[in-house]
Design a protein around this motif. Structure first.
Motif, PDB file in Angstrom:
ATOM      1  N   LEU A 193       5.712  31.540  49.942  1.00 53.18           N
ATOM      2  CA  LEU A 193       4.732  31.131  50.953  1.00 53.18           C
ATOM      3  C   LEU A 193       5.150  31.680  52.304  1.00 53.18           C
ATOM      4  O   LEU A 193       6.293  31.532  52.720  1.00 53.18           O
ATOM      5  N   LYS A 194       4.202  32.280  53.007  1.00 45.98           N
ATOM      6  CA  LYS A 194       4.461  32.756  54.367  1.00 45.98           C
ATOM      7  C   LYS A 194       3.671  31.885  55.323  1.00 45.98           C
ATOM      8  O   LYS A 194       2.510  31.557  55.046  1.00 45.98           O
ATOM      9  N   PHE A 195       4.331  31.480  56.412  1.00 42.29           N
ATOM     10  CA  PHE A 195       3.632  30.617  57.367  1.00 42.29           C
ATOM     11  C   PHE A 195       3.168  31.405  58.578  1.00 42.29           C
ATOM     12  O   PHE A 195       3.800  32.376  58.978  1.00 42.29           O
ATOM     13  N   LEU A 196       2.069  30.946  59.181  1.00 40.26           N
ATOM     14  CA  LEU A 196       1.479  31.584  60.360  1.00 40.26           C
ATOM     15  C   LEU A 196       1.281  33.076  60.120  1.00 40.26           C
ATOM     16  O   LEU A 196       1.854  33.924  60.814  1.00 40.26           O
ATOM     17  N   ASP A 201      13.225  27.936  40.931  1.00 40.74           N
ATOM     18  CA  ASP A 201      12.561  28.919  40.081  1.00 40.74           C
ATOM     19  C   ASP A 201      12.891  28.693  38.609  1.00 40.74           C
ATOM     20  O   ASP A 201      13.616  27.758  38.250  1.00 40.74           O
ATOM     21  N   ALA A 202      12.379  29.586  37.729  1.00 33.05           N
ATOM     22  CA  ALA A 202      12.499  29.401  36.277  1.00 33.05           C
ATOM     23  C   ALA A 202      13.955  29.438  35.822  1.00 33.05           C
ATOM     24  O   ALA A 202      14.303  28.861  34.795  1.00 33.05           O
ATOM     25  N   ALA A 227      15.017  28.008  49.584  1.00 35.12           N
ATOM     26  CA  ALA A 227      14.672  27.246  50.785  1.00 35.12           C
ATOM     27  C   ALA A 227      13.197  27.440  51.115  1.00 35.12           C
ATOM     28  O   ALA A 227      12.530  26.545  51.617  1.00 35.12           O
ATOM     29  N   ARG A 228      12.661  28.627  50.850  1.00 30.52           N
ATOM     30  CA  ARG A 228      11.251  28.890  51.131  1.00 30.52           C
ATOM     31  C   ARG A 228      10.428  28.559  49.889  1.00 30.52           C
ATOM     32  O   ARG A 228      10.703  29.095  48.814  1.00 30.52           O
ATOM     33  N   PRO A 229       9.482  27.634  50.004  1.00 34.69           N
ATOM     34  CA  PRO A 229       8.667  27.291  48.831  1.00 34.69           C
ATOM     35  C   PRO A 229       7.871  28.494  48.343  1.00 34.69           C
ATOM     36  O   PRO A 229       7.567  29.408  49.115  1.00 34.69           O
ATOM     37  N   PHE A 230       7.573  28.497  47.033  1.00 34.73           N
ATOM     38  CA  PHE A 230       6.812  29.624  46.492  1.00 34.73           C
ATOM     39  C   PHE A 230       5.895  29.144  45.387  1.00 34.73           C
ATOM     40  O   PHE A 230       6.027  28.038  44.877  1.00 34.73           O
ATOM     41  N   VAL A 231       4.937  29.979  45.023  1.00 36.77           N
ATOM     42  CA  VAL A 231       4.079  29.695  43.863  1.00 36.77           C
ATOM     43  C   VAL A 231       4.209  30.875  42.902  1.00 36.77           C
ATOM     44  O   VAL A 231       4.614  31.973  43.302  1.00 36.77           O
TER      45      VAL A 231
END
Lengths: 350, 276
Positions: free
Chosen positions: A85-88, A51-52, A58-62
């Protein structure tokens, strides 16, 4: 076949790529027609792990995007609002393979929207549109190639096997079709039909046109193979056992053409996908809002888009592996053409 | 070998009269040139006998074979088989006649579909007959393989995995499947080495006595023709220039072409190197 062949890397690549398109509903985060009018021409969001403030996640994010002050189309990352990002995740409903109702998506974010390939003028997700558009474009390419090869096979077999006036007639016709400026033929055909056609009609029209202009080349190739195959002694021998023409074609002669046809198929599919793209680019393809690869790129017709929003080119870049996969497979098939030559070990060409 | 019944003995199995086959050869200038591959050939073959047709390449031997096997239509003349003219039949009737006159080719590389196994190859004529069950076909095919001296264990091999002699045995087995009365051997031994040639020639002799076969043996090898045949016809430029029993042809050749063919037969000579 008796000899076990190594599975082609190209084939694996193609299967994987096509799976993402076939299961577009699962792999794309949104419905391709869903609009987000507040966010037109949003650039692709970058996926972060750090991050900034330099902390690793560990969990990718935008980061969500906001307008740069004083502009109307320049966006910048809002570092105060990371969107993990959340998966499924459950999201927009779709029908898997057009049948099974489902809501599960591979990934998504909460509350906000994620645009990995950016958005178009209506704020529609380009990634979703690419995957759904692939269904239309690839299917058109595959069906077009199928029709073409079927017609080419029949014409080539008749011309090569029976010869005489049938051969002369069919081959002159093939030459005519090879010399035809097919794009203008298509314009003429399209002009013949009513202005507004349904997406399905337009789809069939594309396939019909692709098939109509494409059969000549495979027909000539098949004819050549049939001509040489019918003079082989094993064909003569089978005739000596009382074989009929239909039997000879089915059992001995057309199998000789199978590798030529497979190679042709691998070359024709990307060619036809490109043709479909050309048509859609010119507005003669499948109409909006149904996405296709051609209509995805057709926004590039406007100079402002061309010059300002570079991510609108991205779909073209992602198509490349598809085409490379087909051409690579085609090259490989061509090399394997004659696997069992007498006098060599079977499969000795590998 | 010959049938003892006197009437049958007199009746020839194959009678060819004034057979002619010409091809149109289209030149670049658009003119059509007529090429006469077979130019007025006549002969008879009696049941159980062997006629050898000997000639240089290009003398029309193979075209003669194709006409006789009903695979090409002669331009004129007629071919009588078992007393009936078969040269002018419709395609459907020719199909049934073809089964009785089988052809064996010179080139083992193109005689078999390279994708098919040995068993599939031998079984093809049986399957085309259409009256046998799968099991029967398999049993008969294996029996045929054994008759020509191929082991049934080879059934799954591809033709590419066989030797030249094995391939020609396979071709013979396949040709015998329909129990033909005439076997045309079109240079069937020419592609084989000497010892294999002798083996296959012996196989042919054995089969002839066992099955009362009639052979048309086509070759450029006068010595082998003399060994196998009851009568030899020498062909040149589409015509039969000399015909007679092997002894006569070998000892008193009447034409230049026969003398040339005789000269081409390899002879054993013991040329000792001079002592130095």
């Amino acid at each position: 076949m008796r000899v076990k062949r190594a599975i082609s890397g190209w084939l694996v690549l193609l299967v994987v790529l096509h799976a993402t398109v076939i299961f577009a509903g699962f792999f794309s985060p949104y419905d391709p027609a869903e609009q987000d009018r507040k966010n037109p021409y949003l650039p692709p969001m970058r996926v972060h792990f750090v991050d900034a403030r330099g902390r690793f996640h560990a969990r990718p994010f935008v980061y969500s995007l906001r307008l740069h002050e004083g502009t109307f189309d320049q966006y910048e990352e809002d570092t105060s609002r990371p969107l993990p990002l959340k998966f499924l995740v459950r999201g927009a409903s779709y029908h898997l393979l057009g049948l099974l109702p489902a809501r599960l998506h591979l990934f998504g974010v909460q509350d906000e929207r994620i645009y990995l390939l950016g958005s178009d003028s209506y704020g529609r997700d380009q990634l979703s549109r690419f995957l759904y558009g692939g269904q239309v474009s690839l299917l058109a390419g595959l069906l077009g190639a199928g029709v073409t090869l079927l017609v080419g096979l029949c014409v080539g077999a008749v011309a090569g096997y029976f010869g005489g006036w049938r051969d002369d007639l069919l081959m002159r016709l093939a030459e005519l079709f090879l010399a035809l400026p097919w794009l203008y033929l298509l314009f003429a055909l399209r002009a013949f039909l009513p202005l507004a056609v349904s997406p399905l009609q337009a789809f069939y029209l594309i396939i019909a046109v692709l098939g109509a202009v494409g059969w000549a080349r495979p027909a000539r190739l098949v004819r050549g193979v049939v001509l040489s195959a019918k003079e082989r002694d094993f064909v003569r021998a089978a005739r000596g056992f009382g074989a009929t023409d239909a039997y000879l074609l089915r059992r001995h002669i057309l199998p000789e053409a199978s590798s030529v046809l497979l190679t042709q198929a691998a070359i024709l599919v990307p060619q036809f996908v490109l043709a479909e793209m050309t048509l859609s680019f010119l507005g003669l393809g499948v109409p909006e809002p149904v996405p296709s690869w051609g209509s995805l790129l057709s926004s590039l017709q406007q100079y402002s888009v061309l010059a300002s929003y570079w991510w609108m080119y991205l779909p073209a870049l992602i198509m490349l592996p598809f085409f490379l996969g087909y051409l690579g497979l085609g090259g490989e098939l061509q090399q394997r053409r004659e696997p069992y030559k007498i006098g060599k070990e079977p499969g000795g060409l590998r | 070998m010959k049938v003892s019944d006197n009437d049958k003995d007199m009746q020839p199995l194959v009678r060819v009269e004034n057979l002619m086959k010409s091809y149109a050869n289209r030149k670049i200038t658009g003119q059509c040139e007529e090429v006469r591959a077979v130019d007025g050939v006549s002969f008879t073959i009696f049941p159980g006998a062997t006629l050898a047709v000997v000639g240089e390449s290009g003398s029309g031997k193979s075209t003669l074979a194709l006409c006789l096997a009903c695979l090409e239509k002669p331009t004129s003349g007629n071919i009588q088989f078992e007393g009936a003219d078969i040269s002018k039949l419709a395609e459907k009737e020719r199909r049934t006649i073809r089964r009785k006159i089988q052809l064996i080719f010179q080139d083992p590389a193109s005689s078999f579909n390279p994708r098919w196994s040995v068993l599939e190859i031998v079984a093809e004529p049986l399957a085309l007959q259409g009256s046998l069950s799968r099991d029967e076909i398999r049993l008969r095919a294996l029996a045929l393989l054994e008759q020509v001296g191929l082991s049934p264990e080879m059934e799954r091999r591809l033709p590419a995995e066989l030797s030249g002699g094995q391939r020609q045995r396979l071709a013979i087995a396949r040709a015998l499947a329909l129990e033909p009365s005439v076997l045309i051997l079109d240079e069937a031994l020419s592609a084989l080495d000497c010892s294999t040639q002798a083996q296959i020639a012996n196989l042919l002799v054995d089969l002839q006595s066992a099955r009362d076969m009639t052979y048309l043996f086509i070759s450029h090898d006068l010595a082998m023709a003399a060994h196998l045949a009851d009568e030899i016809a020498v062909m040149n430029h589409g015509r039969i220039v000399e015909q007679g029993p092997p002894d006569k042809i070998l000892k008193q050749p009447q034409t230049e072409i026969t003398r040339e063919l005789l000269a081409a037969v390899p002879r054993m000579t013991f040329a000792r190197p001079e002592a130095q």
